[in-house]
Enzyme design. Sequence first.
Site, PDB file in Angstrom:
ATOM      1  N   GLU A  87       0.886  -1.176   0.000  1.00 23.15           N
ATOM      2  CA  GLU A  87       0.000   0.000   0.000  1.00 23.15           C
ATOM      3  C   GLU A  87       0.911   1.210   0.000  1.00 23.15           C
ATOM      4  O   GLU A  87       1.683   1.399   0.951  1.00 23.15           O
ATOM      5  CB  GLU A  87      -0.893  -0.015   1.235  1.00 23.15           C
ATOM      6  CG  GLU A  87      -1.859  -1.183   1.262  1.00 23.15           C
ATOM      7  CD  GLU A  87      -2.744  -1.217   0.020  1.00 23.15           C
ATOM      8  OE1 GLU A  87      -3.209  -0.150  -0.405  1.00 23.15           O
ATOM      9  OE2 GLU A  87      -2.940  -2.312  -0.528  1.00 23.15           O
ATOM     10  N   CYS A  89      -1.460   9.336   3.700  1.00 27.13           N
ATOM     11  CA  CYS A  89      -1.370   8.945   2.296  1.00 27.13           C
ATOM     12  C   CYS A  89      -2.597   9.441   1.555  1.00 27.13           C
ATOM     13  O   CYS A  89      -2.553   9.736   0.378  1.00 27.13           O
ATOM     14  CB  CYS A  89      -1.271   7.435   2.192  1.00 27.13           C
ATOM     15  SG  CYS A  89      -2.596   6.610   3.038  1.00 27.13           S
TER      16      CYS A  89
HETATM   17  P1  NAD Z   1       8.915   4.681   3.656  1.00 33.84           P
HETATM   18  O1  NAD Z   1       8.672   4.007   2.373  1.00 33.84           O
HETATM   19  O2  NAD Z   1      10.106   5.532   3.770  1.00 33.84           O
HETATM   20  O3  NAD Z   1       9.024   3.629   4.839  1.00 33.84           O
HETATM   21  C1  NAD Z   1       8.023   2.676   5.082  1.00 33.84           C
HETATM   22  C2  NAD Z   1       8.639   1.511   5.837  1.00 33.84           C
HETATM   23  O4  NAD Z   1       9.536   0.825   5.005  1.00 33.84           O
HETATM   24  C3  NAD Z   1       9.441   1.898   7.067  1.00 33.84           C
HETATM   25  O5  NAD Z   1       9.232   0.952   8.064  1.00 33.84           O
HETATM   26  C4  NAD Z   1      10.855   1.860   6.547  1.00 33.84           C
HETATM   27  O6  NAD Z   1      11.800   1.636   7.577  1.00 33.84           O
HETATM   28  C5  NAD Z   1      10.794   0.696   5.631  1.00 33.84           C
HETATM   29  N1  NAD Z   1      11.821   0.671   4.578  1.00 33.84           N
HETATM   30  C6  NAD Z   1      12.458   1.714   4.016  1.00 33.84           C
HETATM   31  N2  NAD Z   1      13.317   1.283   3.080  1.00 33.84           N
HETATM   32  C7  NAD Z   1      13.205  -0.050   3.045  1.00 33.84           C
HETATM   33  C8  NAD Z   1      13.843  -1.062   2.275  1.00 33.84           C
HETATM   34  N3  NAD Z   1      14.730  -0.763   1.349  1.00 33.84           N
HETATM   35  N4  NAD Z   1      13.496  -2.322   2.519  1.00 33.84           N
HETATM   36  C9  NAD Z   1      12.586  -2.637   3.436  1.00 33.84           C
HETATM   37  N5  NAD Z   1      11.964  -1.723   4.199  1.00 33.84           N
HETATM   38  C10 NAD Z   1      12.273  -0.433   4.000  1.00 33.84           C
HETATM   39  O7  NAD Z   1       7.609   5.473   3.990  1.00 33.84           O
HETATM   40  P2  NAD Z   1       7.320   6.391   5.240  1.00 33.84           P
HETATM   41  O8  NAD Z   1       8.019   7.685   5.057  1.00 33.84           O
HETATM   42  O9  NAD Z   1       7.513   5.650   6.495  1.00 33.84           O
HETATM   43  O10 NAD Z   1       5.743   6.608   5.105  1.00 33.84           O
HETATM   44  C11 NAD Z   1       5.165   7.560   4.274  1.00 33.84           C
HETATM   45  C12 NAD Z   1       4.724   6.939   2.970  1.00 33.84           C
HETATM   46  O11 NAD Z   1       3.805   5.881   3.221  1.00 33.84           O
HETATM   47  C13 NAD Z   1       3.991   7.895   2.074  1.00 33.84           C
HETATM   48  O12 NAD Z   1       4.432   7.718   0.755  1.00 33.84           O
HETATM   49  C14 NAD Z   1       2.537   7.458   2.203  1.00 33.84           C
HETATM   50  O13 NAD Z   1       1.742   7.805   1.095  1.00 33.84           O
HETATM   51  C15 NAD Z   1       2.673   6.001   2.372  1.00 33.84           C
HETATM   52  N6  NAD Z   1       1.498   5.432   3.013  1.00 33.84           N
HETATM   53  C16 NAD Z   1       0.604   4.722   2.265  1.00 33.84           C
HETATM   54  C17 NAD Z   1      -0.533   4.209   2.857  1.00 33.84           C
HETATM   55  C18 NAD Z   1      -1.556   3.430   2.076  1.00 33.84           C
HETATM   56  O14 NAD Z   1      -2.405   2.790   2.668  1.00 33.84           O
HETATM   57  N7  NAD Z   1      -1.529   3.477   0.757  1.00 33.84           N
HETATM   58  C19 NAD Z   1      -0.774   4.425   4.216  1.00 33.84           C
HETATM   59  C20 NAD Z   1       0.166   5.164   4.940  1.00 33.84           C
HETATM   60  C21 NAD Z   1       1.294   5.653   4.331  1.00 33.84           C
END
Ligand code: NAD
Length: 893
Positions: A653, A687
């Site tokens: 997501e 998001c």
């Molecule tokens: P992010 O992608 O930076 O991080 C998300 C998670 O992934 C964190 O736990 C992070 O530590 C981990 N991560 C980062 N790099 C990784 C890798 N290479 N391998 C594995 N895990 C890794 O996102 P964020 O800044 O934490 O959250 C904000 C983003 O999330 C926004 O883009 C938002 O739109 C999205 N979001 C989407 C939804 C949805 O339901 N569509 C809901 C909430 C947030």
Amino acid sequence: LMLTGRLVEIGGEAAGDLPGFLRRTVARAGAPVIRAAIFQAVRIMSEQFVLGRTIDEALRRAEREGFLCSFDMLGEGARTADDAARHEAAYGRALGAIADIGAGRDGPEGGHGISVKLSALSPRYEPLQEERVWDELYPRLLRLARLAADANINMTLDAEESDRLVLSLTLLERLAGESVLGSWRGLGLAVQAYQTRAVHVIDRLAELARATGRRMMVRLVKGAYWDSEIKRAQVAGRPGYPVFTTKPATDLSYLACASRLIVAAPALHGQFATHNGHTLASVRAMAVRRGVQVEYQRLHGMGEALYAAARDLFGPMRVRTYAPVGAHEDLLPYLVRRLLENGANTGFVHQLLNDDVPPEDVVADPFTAVEAAGAQGHPRLPLPVDLYGDRRNSLGVDMSVASERARLVAAVRDFRPEPEDGAAVLAPATGMVVGHIAEATAAQIDAAFAAARAAQAAWDGLGGPGRATVLERMADALEGARERLIALCVLEAGKSYGDAIAEVREAADFCRYYALLARRQFAGEEELKGPAGERNFLSRHGRGVFVCISPWNFPLAIFTGQLAAALAAGNAVLAKPAGQTPLVAREAVRLFHGAGLPREVLHLVPGDGRVGERLVTHQGCDGLAFTGGTETARRINRLLAERPGPIVPFIAETGGLNAAFVDTSAQREQVLDDVMLSAFGSAGQRCSALRLLFLPHETADHMIEGLKGAMATLVVGDPAHPGTDVGPVIDAGARDRLERHLELLAREAKILHRLPAPATGTFFAPVLAEIASARFLTREVFGPILHVVRYDPRQAETVARDFAGNGYGLTLGIHSRVESFAETIRRAVPAGNTYVNRSIIGAVVGVQPFGGEGLSGTGPKAGGPLALSRYCVERALSINIAARGGDPALLNL
Ligand code: NAD
Ligand code: FAD
């Protein structure tokens, strides 16, 4: 047309709903004639319900027709400081005009007066903005009260939402004690009998009148917003309703209040507003018995016949007319309210005019009806907690109640970090240490995978119903630990109280909803229909060990939601929270274990993206649930693709580029409320948040002025203060990215408005910018920046299709009272979640299943009926009974 609250395009599909002769007329006459006819109909209705377009016109008509009036200046509540100033001026002018004709000659009882809506005098007339209410609203109110007092006329404060009752009483209390108002006896308040607190309000007013020596005028009404009160209580997960839920209960409450009001004379002067013959006759009987002079009130356009009949029967009585004054553009909401009131089948007026309802039913005695029903509420209105029937709704916290507010504020204030090793986790708003956490090492990760694998079969073997019990206990545990969790969300994630309350509710809802799905979909082997001589079964099982990776922006709800789904389906889980918010996650994992989940089945794996990669690439990972940025998902997808061994499910997501389309029929106040919440709520860090607002050329300037004004009322600051609307962004990195985008906007677009940000903490205050084309924005900007694009309404569909080309598909907003516009936009812009005439955030589990398409996510939707499908394997079993020699079931038919 007006009852449905929307304007309908004539012709096309809408005409299909009309009766035959109307359809033919429509076809023959064409749209212009029909429009003219509707315009005329609205005019007739406005004359019926509105006394005049201006106060002078209304006064002339009142004098001509011999009405004693309380004038009401139509219009919605203020959304900006300008609105509030304009409304004050309008009330002031009206008071001046009433004074000029000498209305105060016979005292406040004998002459015209005015009704004032407090929500019109301040854009933030809310319990959480009390300071501002004293600074801005109260001085306005006092100025108006002085005008009324000087002219010796009646000024009554209208009754609005039940959340505002206490605040209105507080304002009145201060006003009653103002010595500058001299011995004025015209101050008044409307009291709604449908509120369960109504009789206590009357008692309080009587005390106040005696204590201040100021006689007060009390207008008793039943209440105009019953349906909204019910909706609000359900949405907010309140323990009960603030209003009675049956009509006879309200009628009875009205009589109980009336009796107290009459007894409280002369400290209180009763003004009884009703169009109900039984209510009127009962009040009169009580007043006559005690020899108390009272006043009756009716709405302009209603109750003439009733009061004419009453005068014939009882002789002269004082009847005041509530007289709305306003121009055409302000009429519609008021007219719709009146039509709804007249059309409600429990309403007196409706029943009176219905030949099928016998007279004795129309004037049925509420005592008998309430006694017959017992203490039960409405049979078809379950309490908010029982709303869904098959699972409990989560409980909210009512922040308008001072004691509840105080409890949460204390929980934040008294929060102490646990003594523990590891890196410090800092609060984004203040930089204070919230706690410590140690990153998971490679050896710990290996051990967690091994332990989880060993424990998974037994957990899966427990079956859906067994696992559901644990999840339901977890939901209860979350609610039980609500205060601590809210404090953590406020401190660690910089969430406002409202958002933090919603986090806990959503987490609990996920647990209960997935428990329900586990019971339904994982109950054991399901036998399938097939040919004779064989038996066929299907069962679902966990896939093994699931890795769940979540973002910081819903540190509890999404974290818990992913876990609950994976666990419900029978998996063991390794959960990696975002690096910024491990403490909330740790608390949730402890609660899971406390709720009876075997420790080996769920492991917390704190760390950043590197730890995430270790989990993703680990051979022990049988499936991955990820919520986060689109780029991160893409990288994970590549890593997964390169992994040897089985191809595992990847539920992602991701981000969105979310827009709302507004057309010229949209209601300004509704748009302003929804846009403020969608774009700047949670500091834009959802998001689902609104990034792009499409405004039609005709109304764009007006809307932009409104948006700037509404932005100016936002409070940006430390979320530990309950009045804060916009807290910090999550960290310095996030703030720097937003600052860079702002520089780009300054260079290549136009910044329309920017709020100042607090100097310390990682704050980025809301920004409104105008861009020439939606193409300016190609990726998600994660924070409180709203981009406005003007469009030509004739090109709406083309503009929408062009926008959809960006490939995202998360949330979409549409603001319009024309259904065909909403359909056009919906067809043109694919989105996982579309919202019409409301905010685009705050999806509720099981009610608005959430998740995007295209660049925004893979599905299945979180909180939807298919949510568990990718977390499980399906196993079919087919047994050839004939191989045993024959099918006994067939032979024994
Ligand atoms: P992010 O992608 O930076 O991080 C998300 C998670 O992934 C964190 O736990 C992070 O530590 C981990 N991560 C980062 N790099 C990784 C890798 N290479 N391998 C594995 N895990 C890794 O996102 P964020 O800044 O934490 O959250 C904000 C983003 O999330 C926004 O883009 C938002 O739109 C999205 N979001 C989407 C939804 C949805 O339901 N569509 C809901 C909430 C947030
Ligand atoms: P009835 O038909 O006897 O009662 C209808 C009312 O019963 C509904 O409006 C609702 O309050 C109640 N009701 C209906 N169904 C249920 C149910 N299932 N459970 C519980 N209760 C139910 N309203 C405000 O809110 N604030 C004001 O400041 C205000 N000022 C007014 C001033 C005047 C002069 C007048 C006449 C009305 C004012 N109103 C105000 C509107 C008023 O609340 C409604 O007109 C009134 O409720 C209609 O009641 P009734 O006795 O005329 O009719």
